[in-house]
Design an enzyme around this catalytic site. Structure first.
Site, mmCIF file in Angstrom:
data_model
loop_
_atom_site.group_PDB
_atom_site.id
_atom_site.type_symbol
_atom_site.label_atom_id
_atom_site.label_comp_id
_atom_site.label_asym_id
_atom_site.label_seq_id
_atom_site.Cartn_x
_atom_site.Cartn_y
_atom_site.Cartn_z
ATOM 1 N N LYS A 119 0.848 -1.204 0.000
ATOM 2 C CA LYS A 119 0.000 0.000 0.000
ATOM 3 C C LYS A 119 0.883 1.254 0.000
ATOM 4 O O LYS A 119 0.661 2.186 -0.767
ATOM 5 C CB LYS A 119 -0.889 0.020 1.234
ATOM 6 C CG LYS A 119 -1.550 1.366 1.526
ATOM 7 C CD LYS A 119 -2.435 1.368 2.740
ATOM 8 C CE LYS A 119 -1.696 1.575 4.019
ATOM 9 N NZ LYS A 119 -1.353 2.980 4.345
ATOM 10 N N ASN A 120 1.920 1.247 0.850
ATOM 11 C CA ASN A 120 2.711 2.471 1.031
ATOM 12 C C ASN A 120 3.713 2.704 -0.082
ATOM 13 O O ASN A 120 4.464 3.675 -0.045
ATOM 14 C CB ASN A 120 3.389 2.465 2.399
ATOM 15 C CG ASN A 120 2.354 2.569 3.515
ATOM 16 O OD1 ASN A 120 1.179 2.855 3.252
ATOM 17 N ND2 ASN A 120 2.752 2.274 4.730
ATOM 18 N N ARG A 165 -5.824 10.263 4.636
ATOM 19 C CA ARG A 165 -4.895 11.260 5.118
ATOM 20 C C ARG A 165 -3.638 11.310 4.284
ATOM 21 O O ARG A 165 -3.038 12.345 4.045
ATOM 22 C CB ARG A 165 -4.544 10.913 6.571
ATOM 23 C CG ARG A 165 -4.074 12.081 7.332
ATOM 24 C CD ARG A 165 -3.021 11.758 8.311
ATOM 25 N NE ARG A 165 -2.233 12.936 8.477
ATOM 26 C CZ ARG A 165 -1.213 13.250 7.671
ATOM 27 N NH1 ARG A 165 -0.894 12.433 6.703
ATOM 28 N NH2 ARG A 165 -0.537 14.353 7.848
ATOM 29 N N ARG A 198 -0.822 14.694 12.819
ATOM 30 C CA ARG A 198 0.029 14.327 11.684
ATOM 31 C C ARG A 198 0.490 15.638 11.016
ATOM 32 O O ARG A 198 -0.094 16.102 10.066
ATOM 33 C CB ARG A 198 -0.731 13.443 10.699
ATOM 34 C CG ARG A 198 -1.275 12.169 11.278
ATOM 35 C CD ARG A 198 -0.214 11.134 11.635
ATOM 36 N NE ARG A 198 0.430 10.542 10.486
ATOM 37 C CZ ARG A 198 -0.052 9.479 9.817
ATOM 38 N NH1 ARG A 198 -1.208 8.960 10.183
ATOM 39 N NH2 ARG A 198 0.590 8.982 8.790
ATOM 40 N N PRO A 199 1.504 16.287 11.590
ATOM 41 C CA PRO A 199 1.941 17.580 11.050
ATOM 42 C C PRO A 199 2.491 17.449 9.638
ATOM 43 O O PRO A 199 2.852 16.355 9.210
ATOM 44 C CB PRO A 199 3.045 18.000 12.023
ATOM 45 C CG PRO A 199 3.507 16.735 12.652
ATOM 46 C CD PRO A 199 2.329 15.812 12.700
ATOM 47 N N LEU A 249 7.320 19.514 7.690
ATOM 48 C CA LEU A 249 8.494 19.095 6.907
ATOM 49 C C LEU A 249 8.176 19.119 5.408
ATOM 50 O O LEU A 249 9.028 19.474 4.586
ATOM 51 C CB LEU A 249 8.943 17.692 7.321
ATOM 52 C CG LEU A 249 9.366 17.535 8.784
ATOM 53 C CD1 LEU A 249 9.689 16.076 9.089
ATOM 54 C CD2 LEU A 249 10.545 18.427 9.121
ATOM 55 N N ILE A 257 7.326 6.706 17.105
ATOM 56 C CA ILE A 257 6.954 7.435 15.885
ATOM 57 C C ILE A 257 5.636 8.189 16.042
ATOM 58 O O ILE A 257 5.543 9.368 15.726
ATOM 59 C CB ILE A 257 6.880 6.474 14.664
ATOM 60 C CG1 ILE A 257 8.163 5.660 14.533
ATOM 61 C CG2 ILE A 257 6.546 7.249 13.388
ATOM 62 C CD1 ILE A 257 9.410 6.475 14.194
ATOM 63 N N ARG A 272 -8.588 -0.462 4.472
ATOM 64 C CA ARG A 272 -7.692 0.527 3.876
ATOM 65 C C ARG A 272 -6.379 -0.115 3.440
ATOM 66 O O ARG A 272 -5.753 0.331 2.482
ATOM 67 C CB ARG A 272 -7.387 1.639 4.883
ATOM 68 C CG ARG A 272 -8.492 2.664 5.088
ATOM 69 C CD ARG A 272 -7.993 3.830 5.925
ATOM 70 N NE ARG A 272 -6.700 4.247 5.459
ATOM 71 C CZ ARG A 272 -5.691 4.591 6.275
ATOM 72 N NH1 ARG A 272 -5.836 4.566 7.578
ATOM 73 N NH2 ARG A 272 -4.528 4.962 5.776
#
Ligand code: EPZ
Length: 426
Positions: free
Chosen positions: A22-23, A92, A121-122, A125, A335, A405
């Site tokens: 998926k990633n 997201r 979840r900033p 960066l 994390i 998902r």
């Protein structure tokens, strides 16, 4: 509403080919926007997040076609540079489209759903990297709009130094660099295998890129890419592989997982071996066999880290395998701030677990009994299924959209491995 009904307490036995990652497929679908030609992605898993990505691409004006595990994307007709709030809220990780849209269109606008189940979840960066490319960022009330002031100096070079390792920010910087003339060097990038897979895809677009998996990625950008027809096969999903290994460790028995890459999950294999699982790696790492025939014992402390450390995404499923291990296992989640929500559900099975900030303590118990549970997030939900397989009696796991998902029909996958599991409508 659908639930997974699991009758646990029986050993697993079977073989399964593991889905594509998926990633990896999500950033590569975004990267297809860089190619004005046609992109064909093979080994694409059938997931809810892939469905949302296809809807985003079509909203942007691309033509797509899906045939089983193959997806065709023709981005020639792209005519938008924004992603509507509704689509952003469904996934997201849509933020990975930011760099590709910006690179292709010179502008981008999307909403930033602040947090998710795992905590805040900033995207600071991502935005600081975009500013290095001359991006003029407007970030107000959750809406981000960026306009690129592309300097005419095609020989300009830029250097992006990430203070911490971020997979998504690395991917956005890589994609933006591809269509920004000049040399871009990215130091302290994420080193996950999915970053290397993305580099492999970008090379097929004709981009001169190197260094993925190391401390510096270098990219020679160009004004436009039209590579015609490009085909790419997605790497195996290392977290799904870790999940099914953990399910076998939890339930006991012997399973074989094929079409995997064992190299990508060494820390997980190490912990499972420490606990007493016999793990055999075959076919050059393409196949993994795990046997769990005796009660497990606790692993040494597990501290999640960026790759090549122990992956945060494998923390919940591996924790499921520790619930009945003899002794106490300590997890440190470095994390994400809120990645222990599955522990309250584990307690319904009779698990003896508790948390203190980043630390989770798992005191092994001799037996677990089936319970009603609800998935809290993607990997936490999969962990409940793995734990239920080791619990005696019947369990039901609800709120399946989380699990869908990232896991292609987890019920059929586990059925192929001998589990007594079915999707039921309640
Ligand atoms: C990717 O998320 C994965 N998602 C996640 O997998 C995975 O857990 C994560 O990387 C870490 O490996 C996809 O690839 C789609 P990060 P991402 O940016 O890119 C902080 C799953 O279960 N950070 O590497 O969003 C952040 O808060 C999902 O498949 C900033 O501070 O993660 C976190 O603490 C869950 N500022 C750390 O960096 C930023 O601008 C790592 O996050 C960005 C991130």
């Amino acid at each position: 509403m659908e639930q997974l009904r699991i009758r646990g307490g029986r050993k697993l036995n079977g073989s399964l080919s593991v889905q594509g990652a998926k990633n990896s497929v999500l950033p590569i679908m975004a990267a297809s926007l860089l190619n004005r030609g046609i992109t064909i992605i093979h080994n694409c898993p059938k997931l809810r997040d892939v469905d949302v990505s296809i809807r985003i691409l079509e909203y942007l004006g691309c033509r797509t076609q899906r045939d089983g595990n193959r997806v065709m994307i023709d981005s020639g007709g792209m005519n938008r540079s924004d992603i509507p709030d509704k689509l952003m809220r469904e996934m997201r990780s849509s933020v990975v489209f930011l760099g590709a849209i910006l690179a292709r269109a010179g502008r981008a606008s999307l909403s930033m759903p602040g947090g998710c189940e795992l905590g805040p979840r900033p995207v600071d960066l991502h935005l600081s990297a975009i500013r290095e490319f001359g991006g003029d960022v407007e970030d107000s009330s959750g809406q981000i709009s960026v306009k690129l002031n592309r300097s005419c100096d095609a020989l300009a070079s830029r250097h992006i130094a990430f203070p911490i390792s971020s997979v998504g920010a690395t991917e956005n910087a890589m994609l933006l660099a591809c269509l920004t003339p000049g040399t871009t060097s990215i130091t302290n990038p994420a080193r996950e295998p999915e970053i290397s897979d993305l580099q492999g895809f970008l090379r097929k677009l004709g981009i001169r890129i190197s260094g993925a998996g190391t401390g510096i990625i270098t990219i020679e950008g160009q004004p436009e890419i039209d590579s015609g027809l490009v085909e790419h096969r997605i790497i195996p999903d290392r977290i799904v592989t870790a999940t099914y290994l953990s399910a076998a460790a939890s339930a006991g028995g012997h399973i074989e997982l094929t079409d995997v890459n064992a190299e990508h999950l060494e820390p997980v294999i190490g912990s499972l071996r420490e606990m007493g699982c016999e793990i055999e790696i075959k076919r050059g790492g393409g196949s993994i066999e795990i046997t769990r025939s005796r009660p497990l014992h606790a692993a040494r402390p597990i501290s999640t880290k960026p790759y090549p450390g122990f992956p945060t995404d494998a923390q919940p499923p591996l924790m499921a395998a520790c619930l009945m291990a003899q002794g106490t296992t300590v997890f440190i989640e470095n994390i994400f701030e809120n990645r222990y929500r599955h522990l309250d559900e584990f307690k319904r099975l009779g698990a003896d677990v508790f948390t203190e900030g980043k630390i989770a303590i798992i005191c092994g118990v001799s037996r677990l009994t089936g319970a009603e549970m609800q998935a809290t997030d993607l990997r936490g939900g999969a962990a409940l299924v793995a734990a239920a397989l080791g619990a005696e009696g019947e369990s039901n796991v609800g709120i399946l959209h989380h699990i869908e998902r990232g896991y292609e029909r987890i019920d059929l996958a586990l059925k192929a491995l001998g589990a007594d599991i079915e999707l039921v409508d309640v």
